[in-house]
Design an enzyme around this catalytic site. Structure first.
Site, PDB file in Angstrom:
ATOM      1  N   CYS A  88       0.844  -1.205   0.000  1.00 20.53           N
ATOM      2  CA  CYS A  88       0.000   0.000   0.000  1.00 20.53           C
ATOM      3  C   CYS A  88       0.878   1.254   0.000  1.00 20.53           C
ATOM      4  O   CYS A  88       1.618   1.471  -0.960  1.00 20.53           O
ATOM      5  CB  CYS A  88      -0.985  -0.037   1.168  1.00 20.53           C
ATOM      6  N   HIS A 190      -3.825  -5.175  -0.060  1.00 21.46           N
ATOM      7  CA  HIS A 190      -3.263  -5.667   1.193  1.00 21.46           C
ATOM      8  C   HIS A 190      -3.264  -7.200   1.201  1.00 21.46           C
ATOM      9  O   HIS A 190      -4.285  -7.794   1.535  1.00 21.46           O
ATOM     10  CB  HIS A 190      -4.085  -5.149   2.377  1.00 21.46           C
ATOM     11  N   GLU A 192      -2.021  -9.084   3.339  1.00 17.30           N
ATOM     12  CA  GLU A 192      -2.240  -9.544   4.725  1.00 17.30           C
ATOM     13  C   GLU A 192      -3.718  -9.570   5.084  1.00 17.30           C
ATOM     14  O   GLU A 192      -4.117 -10.166   6.074  1.00 17.30           O
ATOM     15  CB  GLU A 192      -1.443  -8.664   5.704  1.00 17.30           C
TER      16      GLU A 192
END
Lengths: 208, 252
Positions: A88, A190, A192
């Protein structure tokens, strides 16, 4: 193999750390994952991850305000060519210039600018949620189906030349979803927070 | 294509999930950590964790429960309840929240929204708005978990927090909360049509049709529900399959 996740006070470190640990564990990868703001630890790492949530200006200032981190990143990523992943804003910082709030210098590792997304009125900003990506054939997207969904949340986009773009998504127009230049990799989305697809991508980065 | 998000909401009180009707008569609906794991694996697009009595009891969000929930959650996690200072946001993000939802403090101190957005980024700041129709046929903002009326018009307030840097609105109809009678579509339409930021519709889901209405008629970017998921009336995949059949883009 040692992976350093850079802690500069910004970004969802906990989430990134958890997601790397889960991928490492579930895919049996034997990497050692550490969250650190210590340049010595960054120097010892084999791979480096730079998360980022917040504004370009704040993140850029924060990195440069911690003694030795920026220099260590330059040395390890640019000179020693260690594998690097920006997430990001951690990816956006690699550009030459960012235009969030004010004009700011980026690292200049991947040529390009970070600009406010331009969308028609019926498209909401931030671009927030799960969106489909199209990627070029690369080991970093190994085992990931074409047109998979990843989680995005951003209002600014990385504008760069086609050869630096590894994946795109569509939000009124084509938007950079991932960049790659030599040993440098970055995602606007993202991983994650992108569940199984994100886990595969993190696995691929650890194996890269 | 950007997908519409389905968001199960964990309303937490004293470390347990609870669910009430019109914000009162709370009953126990399970353990938040266990439930988060289930929703994560079942295809939820995001999770919302609200410590619903934090403000009214004047205490901070249960950071350790948030941390345990976050450890089991590989989708975005929004956490709210009892956020009063910038350091509360920092603590929640450190505990594993991806976004922080602010309600009462934003109403009492508008500059807090600006401060929070400048420090942690627009996309991290969700403003939760509890709306109730008043006798003048306007929607009014309520605070303290729906306990206090403010006299503030919901539409004006949403526009104001957007201009201050809010990245998303979590709009709950108190009139519909827990009633399973469907979203307040007039409220939703009025808010979504005047804002440029995404809106999460909340309060009133009881049937699969309600999810579709919130998106198609209400203009919501995401739909949030609690009871229908906690008590097993629908699985997330049932909702997604239904929406996909209506040509609504969802992540399957």
């Amino acid at each position: 193999m040692k992976i350093a996740i850079i802690n500069y006070g910004y970004g969802n470190l906990h989430s990134v750390n958890q997601a790397f640990k889960k991928a490492n564990n579930d895919f049996d990868l034997n990497a050692e994952i550490e969250v650190t703001n210590n340049p010595n630890e960054i120097n010892k790492a084999d791979k480096i991850v730079l998360p980022g949530v917040g504004s370009f200006t704040d993140c850029s200032n924060a990195i440069r305000s911690i003694d030795g981190i920026y220099e260590s990143l330059q040395e390890q990523v640019i000179n020693k060519k260690k594998h690097f992943m920006g997430i990001c804003v951690g990816m956006q910082l690699l550009a030459d210039i960012g235009y969030e709030n004010e004009k700011n210098d980026g690292f200049g590792w991947v040529s390009g600018t970070v600009e406010k997304m331009k969308v028609p009125l019926d498209f909401k900003i931030p671009h927030m949620g799960w969106n489909t990506i199209q990627f070029k054939n690369n080991d970093l997207f190994k085992d990931i189906d074409e047109n998979s969904d990843f989680y995005f949340v951003h209002s600014y986009e990385f504008k760069t030349v086609d050869e630096n773009i590894l994946a795109t998504t569509n939000y009124a127009s084509k938007v950079t979803a991932a960049i790659k230049k030599d040993n440098i990799f970055g995602t606007q989305f993202h991983p994650e927070k992108s569940h199984k697809n994100g886990q595969k991508l993190i696995k691929n980065f650890i194996n890269w | 294509m950007l997908k519409k998000r389905i968001i199960p909401c964990l309303d937490v009180d004293n470390g347990r999930i609870v669910k009430g009707v019109n914000f009162v008569d709370l009953i126990d609906a399970g353990d938040p950590v266990e439930q988060a794991k289930i929703y994560d694996s079942e295809g939820a697009d995001e999770l919302c964790f609200l410590d619903i009595t934090a403000t009214s009891d004047n205490r901070q969000t249960l950071l350790d429960t948030v941390q345990k929930t976050a450890e089991n959650c590989f989708i975005p996690l929004t956490v709210g309840g009892g956020v009063r200072e910038i350091k509360d946001i920092k603590n929640l993000l450190h505990a594993g929240a991806d976004k922080v939802s602010i309600n009462t403090t934003a109403v009492n101190n508008r500059s807090f929204v600006k401060q929070a957005a400048e420090k942690y980024g627009t996309s991290t700041i969700v403003i939760a708005v509890d709306a109730k129709k008043n006798s003048h046929n306007n929607w009014e903002v309520f605070t303290h978990g729906g306990r206090n009326r403010t006299g503030i018009n919901v539409i004006d307030y949403c526009q104001e927090v957007e201009s201050l840097g809010a990245g998303e609105i979590l709009l709950t109809s108190m009139d519909r909360d827990g009633t399973k009678s469907g979203f307040d579509l007039d409220l939703l339409k009025n808010v979504t049509s005047t804002l440029n930021i995404p809106v999460i519709a909340s309060g009133g889901v009881g049937t699969l049709e309600h999810f579709a209405e919130g998106i198609l008629d209400g203009g919501a970017n995401s739909v949030l529900a609690a009871s229908v998921f906690h008590f097993g009336q629908f699985k997330i995949k049932d909702v997604k399959r239904y929406l996909a059949d209506k040509n609504i883009p969802v992540r399957i």
